[in-house]
Write an enzyme that holds these catalytic residues in place. Sequence first.
Site, PDB file in Angstrom:
ATOM      1  NE  ARG A 119      -6.617  -4.979  39.258  1.00 27.76           N
ATOM      2  CZ  ARG A 119      -6.582  -3.771  39.793  1.00 27.76           C
ATOM      3  NH1 ARG A 119      -6.370  -3.621  41.066  1.00 27.76           N
ATOM      4  NH2 ARG A 119      -6.780  -2.695  39.055  1.00 27.76           N
ATOM      5  CD  GLN A 124      -4.823  -6.498  31.106  1.00 25.25           C
ATOM      6  OE1 GLN A 124      -4.862  -6.881  29.952  1.00 25.25           O
ATOM      7  NE2 GLN A 124      -3.791  -5.875  31.622  1.00 25.25           N
ATOM      8  CG  ASP A 127      -9.294  -5.173  36.810  1.00 24.17           C
ATOM      9  OD1 ASP A 127      -9.963  -4.754  37.767  1.00 24.17           O
ATOM     10  OD2 ASP A 127      -8.063  -5.084  36.750  1.00 24.17           O
ATOM     11  CE1 TYR A 225      -4.225  -3.787  43.731  1.00 29.21           C
ATOM     12  CE2 TYR A 225      -3.906  -6.141  44.006  1.00 29.21           C
ATOM     13  CZ  TYR A 225      -4.663  -5.081  43.546  1.00 29.21           C
ATOM     14  OH  TYR A 225      -5.838  -5.314  42.896  1.00 29.21           O
TER      15      TYR A 225
HETATM   16  P1  NAD Z   1      -4.417   0.943  43.759  1.00 31.26           P
HETATM   17  O1  NAD Z   1      -5.719   1.606  43.479  1.00 31.26           O
HETATM   18  O2  NAD Z   1      -4.356  -0.155  44.734  1.00 31.26           O
HETATM   19  O3  NAD Z   1      -3.369   2.090  44.244  1.00 31.26           O
HETATM   20  C1  NAD Z   1      -3.107   3.203  43.411  1.00 31.26           C
HETATM   21  C2  NAD Z   1      -1.624   3.470  43.363  1.00 31.26           C
HETATM   22  O4  NAD Z   1      -1.194   4.021  44.611  1.00 31.26           O
HETATM   23  C3  NAD Z   1      -0.742   2.247  43.105  1.00 31.26           C
HETATM   24  O5  NAD Z   1       0.027   2.454  41.952  1.00 31.26           O
HETATM   25  C4  NAD Z   1       0.112   2.172  44.365  1.00 31.26           C
HETATM   26  O6  NAD Z   1       1.426   1.688  44.100  1.00 31.26           O
HETATM   27  C5  NAD Z   1       0.129   3.604  44.820  1.00 31.26           C
HETATM   28  N1  NAD Z   1       0.535   3.806  46.225  1.00 31.26           N
HETATM   29  C6  NAD Z   1       0.210   3.062  47.310  1.00 31.26           C
HETATM   30  N2  NAD Z   1       0.808   3.567  48.411  1.00 31.26           N
HETATM   31  C7  NAD Z   1       1.477   4.677  48.008  1.00 31.26           C
HETATM   32  C8  NAD Z   1       2.276   5.633  48.694  1.00 31.26           C
HETATM   33  N3  NAD Z   1       2.526   5.559  49.992  1.00 31.26           N
HETATM   34  N4  NAD Z   1       2.814   6.632  47.967  1.00 31.26           N
HETATM   35  C9  NAD Z   1       2.592   6.716  46.634  1.00 31.26           C
HETATM   36  N5  NAD Z   1       1.859   5.836  45.940  1.00 31.26           N
HETATM   37  C10 NAD Z   1       1.321   4.829  46.624  1.00 31.26           C
HETATM   38  O7  NAD Z   1      -3.703   0.490  42.411  1.00 31.26           O
HETATM   39  P2  NAD Z   1      -4.324  -0.055  41.059  1.00 31.26           P
HETATM   40  O8  NAD Z   1      -4.531   1.038  40.122  1.00 31.26           O
HETATM   41  O9  NAD Z   1      -5.468  -0.917  41.406  1.00 31.26           O
HETATM   42  O10 NAD Z   1      -3.097  -0.913  40.512  1.00 31.26           O
HETATM   43  C11 NAD Z   1      -2.383  -1.769  41.393  1.00 31.26           C
HETATM   44  C12 NAD Z   1      -1.443  -2.686  40.626  1.00 31.26           C
HETATM   45  O11 NAD Z   1      -2.158  -3.594  39.827  1.00 31.26           O
HETATM   46  C13 NAD Z   1      -0.512  -1.951  39.666  1.00 31.26           C
HETATM   47  O12 NAD Z   1       0.712  -2.629  39.697  1.00 31.26           O
HETATM   48  C14 NAD Z   1      -1.162  -2.129  38.338  1.00 31.26           C
HETATM   49  O13 NAD Z   1      -0.248  -2.023  37.259  1.00 31.26           O
HETATM   50  C15 NAD Z   1      -1.663  -3.542  38.501  1.00 31.26           C
HETATM   51  N6  NAD Z   1      -2.798  -3.838  37.613  1.00 31.26           N
HETATM   52  C16 NAD Z   1      -2.731  -4.995  36.872  1.00 31.26           C
HETATM   53  C17 NAD Z   1      -3.784  -5.308  36.048  1.00 31.26           C
HETATM   54  C18 NAD Z   1      -3.765  -6.568  35.239  1.00 31.26           C
HETATM   55  O14 NAD Z   1      -2.720  -7.079  34.940  1.00 31.26           O
HETATM   56  N7  NAD Z   1      -4.929  -7.115  34.933  1.00 31.26           N
HETATM   57  C19 NAD Z   1      -4.904  -4.494  35.983  1.00 31.26           C
HETATM   58  C20 NAD Z   1      -4.919  -3.339  36.751  1.00 31.26           C
HETATM   59  C21 NAD Z   1      -3.869  -3.030  37.583  1.00 31.26           C
END
Ligand code: NAD
Length: 379
Positions: A119, A124, A127, A225
């Site tokens: 990530r 990006q 992804d 994460y």
């Molecule tokens: P994910 O699908 O793994 O999880 C979804 C969300 O659930 C996350 O925001 C997580 O913090 C939240 N979560 C987990 N346990 C929880 C709990 N007990 N209570 C409430 N919320 C909870 O997440 P995602 O959408 O794949 O994104 C994960 C991370 O990756 C984020 O920080 C996102 O900003 C980052 N990201 C970065 C890039 C990039 O830079 N290329 C791209 C996508 C996502």
Amino acid sequence: MTIGLLKEPEGELRVALLPESVKTFIDLKVNVKVEKQAGETAFSKDENYQAVGAEICERGEILQADLVLSIHLPSQEEIDQLKENQVLVCQFQPLSNKELVDRLLKLRVTAFSMDNVPRTTRAQSMDVLSSMATVAGYQAVLTAANQSPRFFPMFMTAAGSIIPSKVLVLGAGVAGLQAIATARRLGAVVEAFDVRAAAEEEVKSLGAKFVKVEGAKDEVSAGGYAVEQSQDYKEKQQALIQEHAKKANIIICTAQIPGRKAPLLITKETVESMAPGSVIVDLAASSGGNCELTEDNKICEKHGVKIIGNSNLPSSMPMDASKMYGKNMVNFLKLIIGPEGQLNLNWEDDIVANTCVTHQGQVMSSRVKSILYPTETIN
Ligand code: NAD
């Protein structure tokens, strides 16, 4: 080099490449073979693939291509027939699939799992998790709106006033943020909750209220994460979520922790406390669900609350979801295809190395290696 594009299994309407993406590979001097009717459910016919230079073939022939491409994993028997150094590119959640990784190591197949793309900013455009989470977040809200007995927006009519629906979004990652944006566009009042402190700013920028539980563990080493929380935090969180859930008409669950069971956020008691006619859409259904009463791939009604367990909402928008998936694939495969259309695996590239799970009997992804084989030396 030949890329073989597989038709997805029954029930999946997407395809990994639409004809517009296939054309990019043909232009790169790569042969592309497409399984008969692979794009049919995403509204792309065999003729559309032929028109851009692809060859339509039977499945058996596709499985012999230098690079076999799909979204879902081929069947176990098909994997067993793959040859040493053949490249497989799909999504197979290696962290929860050690038996499969062991098999791929034995077969000495070069297997890339697209859910393993780092990530990072540079990655990006490749992804698929983000692209598909965008579709899922959007579709989750539309599904909830369709199932809800209430309007989303506020109405002031000659027949009286209608108050807007209250939406609670659990987890404000990519899917959650898209759900917030979509629910706001439909006129709902939205609250959201996440354990990551960074999410607060993003939630607020979309016009939603952030529900905050103090004391969350937010580890830098987890690469952005979420991580497992302490028992004390979970109890505080449970109480606060119950308080907000009681007032919500719609709950969209998106909270996940990679490689682990989804966190349980909505207990049976919380569902009982909700108003009849409320709707819960649980996108974490396949990893156990954020709601205790969620049944994967089912719509059930408990205590007057409709609970929709669906982890594959992207399949319900096959045209645009395939378009986004295909664009991600083009961007990724360009990293492993050389100027003469040949396979070119550059292990110095962190995206290539970390997306690759197995190559010549070795685990390549450092994350997969450290979690699945922390002490072993793999031959
Ligand atoms: P994910 O699908 O793994 O999880 C979804 C969300 O659930 C996350 O925001 C997580 O913090 C939240 N979560 C987990 N346990 C929880 C709990 N007990 N209570 C409430 N919320 C909870 O997440 P995602 O959408 O794949 O994104 C994960 C991370 O990756 C984020 O920080 C996102 O900003 C980052 N990201 C970065 C890039 C990039 O830079 N290329 C791209 C996508 C996502």
